[in-house]
Design an enzyme around this catalytic site. Structure first.
Site, PDB file in Angstrom:
ATOM      1  N   ARG A  37     -36.165  -0.614  88.280  1.00  0.00           N
ATOM      2  CA  ARG A  37     -35.534  -1.607  88.859  1.00  0.00           C
ATOM      3  C   ARG A  37     -35.641  -2.932  87.932  1.00  0.00           C
ATOM      4  NH1 ARG A  37     -35.478  -0.396  94.103  1.00  0.00           N
ATOM      5  NH2 ARG A  37     -36.958   1.654  94.754  1.00  0.00           N
ATOM      6  N   HIS A  67     -29.970   9.096  85.788  1.00  0.00           N
ATOM      7  CA  HIS A  67     -29.218   8.628  86.907  1.00  0.00           C
ATOM      8  C   HIS A  67     -29.467   6.990  86.456  1.00  0.00           C
ATOM      9  CE1 HIS A  67     -29.904   6.242  90.903  1.00  0.00           C
ATOM     10  NE2 HIS A  67     -29.131   7.589  92.121  1.00  0.00           N
ATOM     11  N   TYR A  70     -31.733   0.919  89.883  1.00  0.00           N
ATOM     12  CA  TYR A  70     -30.771   0.839  91.313  1.00  0.00           C
ATOM     13  C   TYR A  70     -30.184  -0.645  90.917  1.00  0.00           C
ATOM     14  CZ  TYR A  70     -33.515   4.652  93.480  1.00  0.00           C
ATOM     15  OH  TYR A  70     -34.221   5.370  93.232  1.00  0.00           O
ATOM     16  N   HIS A 107     -24.731   4.343  91.804  1.00  0.00           N
ATOM     17  CA  HIS A 107     -24.114   4.169  92.791  1.00  0.00           C
ATOM     18  C   HIS A 107     -23.174   3.959  92.961  1.00  0.00           C
ATOM     19  CE1 HIS A 107     -28.829   5.166  94.682  1.00  0.00           C
ATOM     20  NE2 HIS A 107     -28.545   5.927  94.382  1.00  0.00           N
ATOM     21  N   GLU A 142     -21.880   8.237  93.576  1.00  0.00           N
ATOM     22  CA  GLU A 142     -23.046   8.975  94.436  1.00  0.00           C
ATOM     23  C   GLU A 142     -22.246   8.898  95.770  1.00  0.00           C
ATOM     24  OE1 GLU A 142     -27.109   8.483  93.832  1.00  0.00           O
ATOM     25  OE2 GLU A 142     -27.770   9.737  95.799  1.00  0.00           O
ATOM     26  N   ASP A 176     -25.213  13.930  97.309  1.00  0.00           N
ATOM     27  CA  ASP A 176     -26.458  14.360  98.077  1.00  0.00           C
ATOM     28  C   ASP A 176     -26.719  13.944  99.483  1.00  0.00           C
ATOM     29  OD1 ASP A 176     -28.748  12.240  99.187  1.00  0.00           O
ATOM     30  OD2 ASP A 176     -28.877  11.395  98.062  1.00  0.00           O
ATOM     31  N   HIS A 179     -27.781  11.427 102.206  1.00  0.00           N
ATOM     32  CA  HIS A 179     -27.104  10.320 101.505  1.00  0.00           C
ATOM     33  C   HIS A 179     -25.634  10.585 102.720  1.00  0.00           C
ATOM     34  CE1 HIS A 179     -28.644   8.436  98.107  1.00  0.00           C
ATOM     35  NE2 HIS A 179     -29.634   8.409  99.076  1.00  0.00           N
ATOM     36  N   HIS A 211     -27.098  16.539  95.294  1.00  0.00           N
ATOM     37  CA  HIS A 211     -28.846  15.850  95.288  1.00  0.00           C
ATOM     38  C   HIS A 211     -29.110  16.735  96.634  1.00  0.00           C
ATOM     39  CE1 HIS A 211     -28.346  11.633  92.575  1.00  0.00           C
ATOM     40  NE2 HIS A 211     -28.563  13.024  91.955  1.00  0.00           N
ATOM     41  N   ASP A 224     -31.025   6.047 103.968  1.00  0.00           N
ATOM     42  CA  ASP A 224     -30.802   6.747 103.459  1.00  0.00           C
ATOM     43  C   ASP A 224     -33.094   6.872 102.938  1.00  0.00           C
ATOM     44  OD1 ASP A 224     -31.261   7.130 100.891  1.00  0.00           O
ATOM     45  OD2 ASP A 224     -30.368   5.416 100.013  1.00  0.00           O
ATOM     46  N   HIS A 226     -35.485   9.625 102.554  1.00  0.00           N
ATOM     47  CA  HIS A 226     -35.478  10.907 102.233  1.00  0.00           C
ATOM     48  C   HIS A 226     -36.801  11.771 102.537  1.00  0.00           C
ATOM     49  CE1 HIS A 226     -33.237   9.605  98.290  1.00  0.00           C
ATOM     50  NE2 HIS A 226     -32.490   9.485  99.253  1.00  0.00           N
ATOM     51  N   GLU A 256     -34.507  14.942  95.216  1.00  0.00           N
ATOM     52  CA  GLU A 256     -35.004  13.769  95.268  1.00  0.00           C
ATOM     53  C   GLU A 256     -36.358  14.101  96.802  1.00  0.00           C
ATOM     54  OE1 GLU A 256     -31.410  12.345  95.132  1.00  0.00           O
ATOM     55  OE2 GLU A 256     -31.454  10.920  92.858  1.00  0.00           O
TER      56      GLU A 256
HETATM   57 ZN    ZN Z   1     -31.012   8.255  98.558  1.00  0.00          ZN
HETATM   58 FE    FE Z   2     -29.497  10.852  95.431  1.00  0.00          FE
HETATM   59 FE    FE Z   3     -29.096   7.893  93.676  1.00  0.00          FE
END
Ligand code: ZN
Ligand code: FE
Ligand code: FE
Length: 277
Positions: A37, A67, A70, A107, A142, A176, A179, A211, A224, A226, A256
């Site tokens: 973040r 990864h 975000y 992303h 992704e 993913d 997703h 993922h 979204d 998980h 994840e």
């Molecule tokens: Zn996600």
């Molecule tokens: Fe993912």
């Molecule tokens: Fe991701």
């Protein structure tokens, strides 16, 4: 051989992530390239990297997956955010070269009201300014759930980005499972159909990583969130089919799911038990 790992905290360094992966019977892992973040990256520790390379080789690790944070959004309506996305990814790609042949997942971005087409153009533009022939890292888009103004919840959008990127051989896609299910691709009841569509629209040769996540929400919810494997709307049977599918089984799988290390260990054990050698 099932290549599987989970998301690990990068704060302890590469070697310790490798040891942690081995302790839960994983042979790969995913980690954040920097604070997810924030934008701060840890100082590179060359000694740690050398120790990790040796460990990975000795234990036949599959490709590890970095990864992106975000906050990285190459198609924000705010120009400062687009510049930040460029700078973060440029720095990440430079750092990742210390371990050759890694994968870097991001992303694609949220167009924040500019429209999908502008978003796609800005994402591809950033990649064209960043990717080099010399880099050994493969950059993965992704597949997204489609919440808010996310780009990349439709295979066509990912295809459109790749179409505009010049160095296509540096590009790939990370699918993913949470997703795509949230986005409306029925991998539970029609995995073959979804993979055929992926192949027709994007091309399966671009699919480089999976993922593995169950979803807290129903099909096509665009949420979204998980869930642990088998605890959500996908269910354990779907995962058994996914990891064994002839078009997927050779790929590296990364969990994840909302878990601590003990929970990841159990999921890896469960999935290894369902993999048909
Ligand atoms: Zn996600
Ligand atoms: Fe993912
Ligand atoms: Fe991701």
């Amino acid at each position: 051989m099932l290549n599987i790992g989970c998301h690990l905290s990068a704060s302890k360094g590469y070697f310790n992530m490798g040891k942690e992966a081995l302790s839960i019977n994983a042979n790969t892992f995913q980690f954040f390239s920097r604070n997810p973040r924030g934008s701060k990256a840890k100082e590179l520790d060359l000694d740690d990297i050398e120790k990790f390379k040796k460990l990975a080789k000795e234990n036949n690790f599959a490709t590890i997956l970095a990864h992106a944070p975000y906050i990285l959004n190459p198609c924000s309506s705010n120009e400062q955010n687009r510049i930040l996305a460029f700078e973060l990814m440029q720095d990440d790609l430079k750092r990742l070269e210390y371990i050759p042949n890694q994968m870097y997942n991001f992303h694609p971005g949220s167009h924040t009201g500019q429209g999908v087409e502008t978003g796609i153009n800005q994402i591809a533009d950033m990649l064209n300014r960043l990717l080099t022939k010399e880099q050994t890292t493969t950059v993965l888009l992704e597949t997204m759930a489609g919440k808010g103004s996310e780009v990349g919840s439709k295979f066509e959008e990912l295809r459109a980005i790749i179409d505009k990127v010049e160095l296509k051989n540096k590009m790939g896609v990370c699918l993913d499972t949470c997703h795509v299910h949230d986005a409306g691709y029925d991998i539970v009841n029609d995995l073959d159909g979804v993979l055929d569509e992926f192949d027709r629209v994007i091309g399966l040769k671009y699919l480089k990583a999976i993922h593995l996540n169950d979803s807290k929400n129903p099909f096509e919810s665009h949420k979204d969130r998980h869930e642990v494997i088998g605890g959500g709307s996908l269910g354990i049977d779907a995962f058994e089919r996914i990891i064994n599918h002839p078009k997927l089984r050779h790929l590296p799988f990364y969990l994840e799911t909302p878990n601590e290390l003990e929970g990841y260990k159990k999921e890896i054990e469960l999935l290894r038990g369902k993999f048909k050698e």
